[in-house]
Design an enzyme around this catalytic site. Structure first.
Site, PDB file in Angstrom:
ATOM      1  N   GLU A  50       1.150   8.718   4.623  1.00 44.05           N
ATOM      2  CA  GLU A  50       2.521   8.936   4.138  1.00 44.05           C
ATOM      3  C   GLU A  50       2.995   7.576   3.666  1.00 44.05           C
ATOM      4  O   GLU A  50       3.338   6.720   4.472  1.00 44.05           O
ATOM      5  CB  GLU A  50       3.419   9.440   5.280  1.00 44.05           C
ATOM      6  CG  GLU A  50       3.002  10.748   5.900  1.00 44.05           C
ATOM      7  CD  GLU A  50       3.299  11.950   5.006  1.00 44.05           C
ATOM      8  OE1 GLU A  50       4.055  11.825   4.036  1.00 44.05           O
ATOM      9  OE2 GLU A  50       2.725  13.026   5.288  1.00 44.05           O
ATOM     10  N   CYS A  76      11.699   6.149   3.144  1.00 41.11           N
ATOM     11  CA  CYS A  76      10.719   6.357   2.068  1.00 41.11           C
ATOM     12  C   CYS A  76      11.198   7.396   1.059  1.00 41.11           C
ATOM     13  O   CYS A  76      10.776   7.390  -0.084  1.00 41.11           O
ATOM     14  CB  CYS A  76       9.392   6.786   2.670  1.00 41.11           C
ATOM     15  SG  CYS A  76       9.589   8.203   3.727  1.00 41.11           S
TER      16      CYS A  76
HETATM   17  P1  NAP Z   1       3.878  -1.630   6.418  1.00 40.01           P
HETATM   18  O1  NAP Z   1       3.953  -3.098   6.302  1.00 40.01           O
HETATM   19  O2  NAP Z   1       2.811  -0.926   5.706  1.00 40.01           O
HETATM   20  O3  NAP Z   1       3.852  -1.328   7.984  1.00 40.01           O
HETATM   21  C1  NAP Z   1       3.727  -0.042   8.498  1.00 40.01           C
HETATM   22  C2  NAP Z   1       2.850  -0.066   9.726  1.00 40.01           C
HETATM   23  O4  NAP Z   1       1.556  -0.530   9.362  1.00 40.01           O
HETATM   24  C3  NAP Z   1       3.331  -1.038  10.808  1.00 40.01           C
HETATM   25  O5  NAP Z   1       3.013  -0.521  12.061  1.00 40.01           O
HETATM   26  C4  NAP Z   1       2.510  -2.274  10.555  1.00 40.01           C
HETATM   27  O6  NAP Z   1       2.366  -3.074  11.695  1.00 40.01           O
HETATM   28  C5  NAP Z   1       1.187  -1.631  10.167  1.00 40.01           C
HETATM   29  N1  NAP Z   1       0.297  -2.508   9.417  1.00 40.01           N
HETATM   30  C6  NAP Z   1       0.609  -3.506   8.577  1.00 40.01           C
HETATM   31  N2  NAP Z   1      -0.540  -4.086   8.103  1.00 40.01           N
HETATM   32  C7  NAP Z   1      -1.565  -3.413   8.672  1.00 40.01           C
HETATM   33  C8  NAP Z   1      -2.988  -3.524   8.602  1.00 40.01           C
HETATM   34  N3  NAP Z   1      -3.583  -4.446   7.858  1.00 40.01           N
HETATM   35  N4  NAP Z   1      -3.743  -2.669   9.337  1.00 40.01           N
HETATM   36  C9  NAP Z   1      -3.147  -1.732  10.113  1.00 40.01           C
HETATM   37  N5  NAP Z   1      -1.819  -1.587  10.220  1.00 40.01           N
HETATM   38  C10 NAP Z   1      -1.035  -2.406   9.511  1.00 40.01           C
HETATM   39  O7  NAP Z   1       5.188  -0.910   5.937  1.00 40.01           O
HETATM   40  P2  NAP Z   1       6.664  -1.395   6.086  1.00 40.01           P
HETATM   41  O8  NAP Z   1       6.989  -2.249   4.931  1.00 40.01           O
HETATM   42  O9  NAP Z   1       6.937  -1.936   7.421  1.00 40.01           O
HETATM   43  O10 NAP Z   1       7.383   0.034   5.995  1.00 40.01           O
HETATM   44  C11 NAP Z   1       8.016   0.462   4.868  1.00 40.01           C
HETATM   45  C12 NAP Z   1       7.099   1.283   3.968  1.00 40.01           C
HETATM   46  O11 NAP Z   1       6.746   2.476   4.621  1.00 40.01           O
HETATM   47  C13 NAP Z   1       7.823   1.689   2.725  1.00 40.01           C
HETATM   48  O12 NAP Z   1       6.980   1.589   1.613  1.00 40.01           O
HETATM   49  C14 NAP Z   1       8.170   3.128   2.975  1.00 40.01           C
HETATM   50  O13 NAP Z   1       8.353   3.903   1.824  1.00 40.01           O
HETATM   51  C15 NAP Z   1       6.997   3.571   3.776  1.00 40.01           C
HETATM   52  N6  NAP Z   1       7.343   4.751   4.555  1.00 40.01           N
HETATM   53  C16 NAP Z   1       6.799   5.929   4.183  1.00 40.01           C
HETATM   54  C17 NAP Z   1       7.133   7.091   4.850  1.00 40.01           C
HETATM   55  C18 NAP Z   1       6.537   8.403   4.437  1.00 40.01           C
HETATM   56  O14 NAP Z   1       6.626   9.353   5.200  1.00 40.01           O
HETATM   57  N7  NAP Z   1       5.926   8.512   3.283  1.00 40.01           N
HETATM   58  C19 NAP Z   1       8.015   7.046   5.937  1.00 40.01           C
HETATM   59  C20 NAP Z   1       8.552   5.813   6.308  1.00 40.01           C
HETATM   60  C21 NAP Z   1       8.200   4.669   5.603  1.00 40.01           C
HETATM   61  P3  NAP Z   1       3.145  -4.501  11.804  1.00 40.01           P
HETATM   62  O15 NAP Z   1       4.588  -4.176  11.817  1.00 40.01           O
HETATM   63  O16 NAP Z   1       2.638  -5.082  13.066  1.00 40.01           O
HETATM   64  O17 NAP Z   1       2.740  -5.294  10.578  1.00 40.01           O
END
Ligand code: NAP
Length: 513
Positions: free
Chosen positions: A283, A317
């Site tokens: 997602e 999102c």
């Molecule tokens: P993110 O950086 O991708 O982080 C999301 C999760 O992934 C966190 O738990 C993060 O942990 C982890 N993560 C980061 N790098 C990783 C890696 N190399 N390997 C494994 N896990 C890793 O996203 P964000 O910027 O915090 O969140 C916002 C994004 O999420 C936006 O693009 C939003 O649209 C999307 N989102 C999508 C939905 C949906 O249902 N489609 C819902 C909510 C949010 P750490 O915090 O420890 O880095």
């Protein structure tokens, strides 16, 4: 029962109490997890090397608590625990799993206040929005406590007289669940509810910014009677996260990865999962168009936009990102929207009464939003409201309204993830569809129109996984949530959510002469 008034009181409970991460006082008196501990294999334990990291309140930067900074050594323990627990859990009956899920739902409902306080403390969203998140998050536990009893297979008419054919649906195994900070409870329940219903065991890796909601969820699971190893939480800082993610993807003991977060990280997890040919559901980010056609009811459209744009300070999102307004109603729409923004958006600490717009999650988020506004203005957009960091300082940003935005400006090219409404004027339906579909993302989209033929045409033409027609809030446990294009793979919630956690097995029973 004494209801505390603000986040600061919670902070003191957490910091002053030495033995427990969350204190014994209201609002967190139901959640007593040992200091510096996470929940692995049914026990509250520290990271093997003793590392911890701080969790802070984005409203004032104050430290809320410390949690273990788990490494791959701790992850190994969680993987082995979940793998062993799966042997028993997969053989529980649907009714047994239903009972436990229902208990988890009930415990959420009994503790809405406490859980919402934790969310506001670590995310900053207004308390009322946190309450809504818990109601929404809990609804997935309720939904899957019911769906679990309908994981049917098929008996297939066989082309052979001596063979009978069956399809059964079986749990895939251990699910690696990686969740973001913007819905720290609901993104967990939406996945774990389905996984447990299917008969899978889980390893949850919450975002660095919001591990407390995940730990509270583990505490609820423990109280609801989830057996040891069935739910594990591996907290980690951004330093350790990449190695945790890689190991989850590459472990042969983990059968599926379910991720919610950025498209960039999602792609990396997909690549890392290729080595074990894992089932993956993603997602990812959106860039939702919000189209207002000439025939629209402007008041309704403004109200839908306010809900879909500014919830969680624009950090969801499915938040509207690109607003397209048709020429004849453009000016009246902008005028109504400016009024609504001025009247309804009250910036402040999420714990304060009347606040509708909290801080952004961290400085990185503020820089991104600031960069988008700057890029738009430098390239000719017109600033109507806001446009800069809020005078409260920290990570607060002014609600911002931009007009004369064009499709090459950053607020249209990328997800802004902040309280910025960026409007572009268009003339024809074809033009609006072309712009809406020009994004690589395809999560949610919205449009307002009162013409029936146009409603059917546009709903079919718009390249997204979810469409709101004359509606700005579309998510619920009954709905199939998910995106197309670079917004993801798979669906959460609805009767399809369980599909991500089961494999279909074909059984051919021969020798029936
Ligand atoms: P993110 O950086 O991708 O982080 C999301 C999760 O992934 C966190 O738990 C993060 O942990 C982890 N993560 C980061 N790098 C990783 C890696 N190399 N390997 C494994 N896990 C890793 O996203 P964000 O910027 O915090 O969140 C916002 C994004 O999420 C936006 O693009 C939003 O649209 C999307 N989102 C999508 C939905 C949906 O249902 N489609 C819902 C909510 C949010 P750490 O915090 O420890 O880095």
């Amino acid at each position: 029962m004494v209801m505390l008034q603000n986040g600061k009181t919670i902070l003191r409970c957490i910091i002053q109490k030495k033995d427990f991460l969350c204190g014994i006082k209201r609002p967190l008196h139901h959640f007593r997890f040992p200091k510096d501990s996470t929940y692995i294999n049914g026990k509250w334990i520290s990271a093997k090397d003793g590392s911890i990291f701080p969790v802070s309140n984005p409203a004032d930067g104050e430290t809320l608590a410390f949690v273990p900074d788990c490494s791959t050594v701790d992850l190994d323990e969680a993987i082995n625990g979940a793998h062993d627990a799966f042997k028993e859990w997969k053989n529980t009956t649907a009714k047994e799993r239903s009972y436990i899920l229902r208990k988890m739902f009930n415990l959420h409902m009994e503790n809405v206040g406490d859980l919402a306080h934790i969310i506001t403390a670590e995310v900053g969203k207004p308390l009322q929005e946190s309450v809504s998140e818990i109601n929404y998050g809990a609804s997935f536990l309720e939904w899957f406590s019911e769906e679990v009893r309908r994981i049917y297979g098929d008996i297939v008419p066989s082309p052979f007289k001596n063979k009978q054919m069956f399809f059964i649906r079986q749990p895939v195994g251990v699910a690696g669940i990686i969740t973001p900070w913007n819905f720290p409870n609901a993104m967990i329940t939406r996945k774990v509810g389905a996984a447990l219903a299917a008969g899978c065991t889980c390893i949850i890796k919450p975002a660095e910014d919001t591990p407390l909601s995940a730990l509270a969820f583990a505490d609820i699971a423990d109280k609801a009677g989830v057996p040891p190893g069935v739910i594990n939480v591996v907290t980690s800082s951004r330093k350790n996260t990449p190695s945790i993610g890689k190991k989850l993807c590459e472990s042969h003991k983990v059968a599926t990865i379910s991720f919610t977060g950025s498209t960039e990280v999602g792609k990396m997890l997909l690549m890392n999962s290729a080595s074990t040919v894992k089932k993956v559901s993603l997602e990812l980010g959106g860039n939702a168009p919000f189209i207002v056609f000439n025939s629209a009811n402007v008041k309704q459209a403004v109200s839908g936009l306010m809900a879909s744009k500014f919830r969680n300070s624009g950090q969801t999102c499915v938040c509207t990102n690109r607003i397209l307004v048709q020429d004849k109603i453009h000016d009246s729409f902008v005028s109504e929207l400016s009024k609504a923004m001025k009247n309804q958006l009250i910036v402040g600490n999420g714990f304060d009464t009347g606040v509708t717009l909290g801080p952004l999650i961290n400085q990185h988020a503020v820089e991104k939003v600031e960069g988008h506004v700057k890029n738009a203005i430098e390239n000719g957009a017109n600033l109507v409201i806001g446009g800069k960091r809020h005078s409260r300082g920290g990570t607060y940003f002014e609600p911002t309204l931009l007009t004369q935005v064009t499709k090459d400006m950053l607020p249209f090219c990328e997800e802004t993830f902040g309280p910025v409404a960026a409007i572009m004027k268009f003339s024809t339906e074809e033009e609006a569809i072309e712009i809406a579909n020009s994004s690589k993302s395809g999560l949610a989209g919205y449009f307002y129109s009162e013409e029936v033929a146009q409603i059917v045409r546009v709903a079919k033409a718009i390249e997204v996984g979810m469409v709101g027609v004359n509606e700005g809030i579309i998510s619920t446990s009954e709905a199939a949530f998910g995106g197309i294009k670079e917004s993801g793979i798979g669906r959460e919630g609805s009767r399809y959510g369980i599909d991500e956690y089961v494999e279909m097995k074909y059984i051919c029973l021969g020798g029936l002469n």
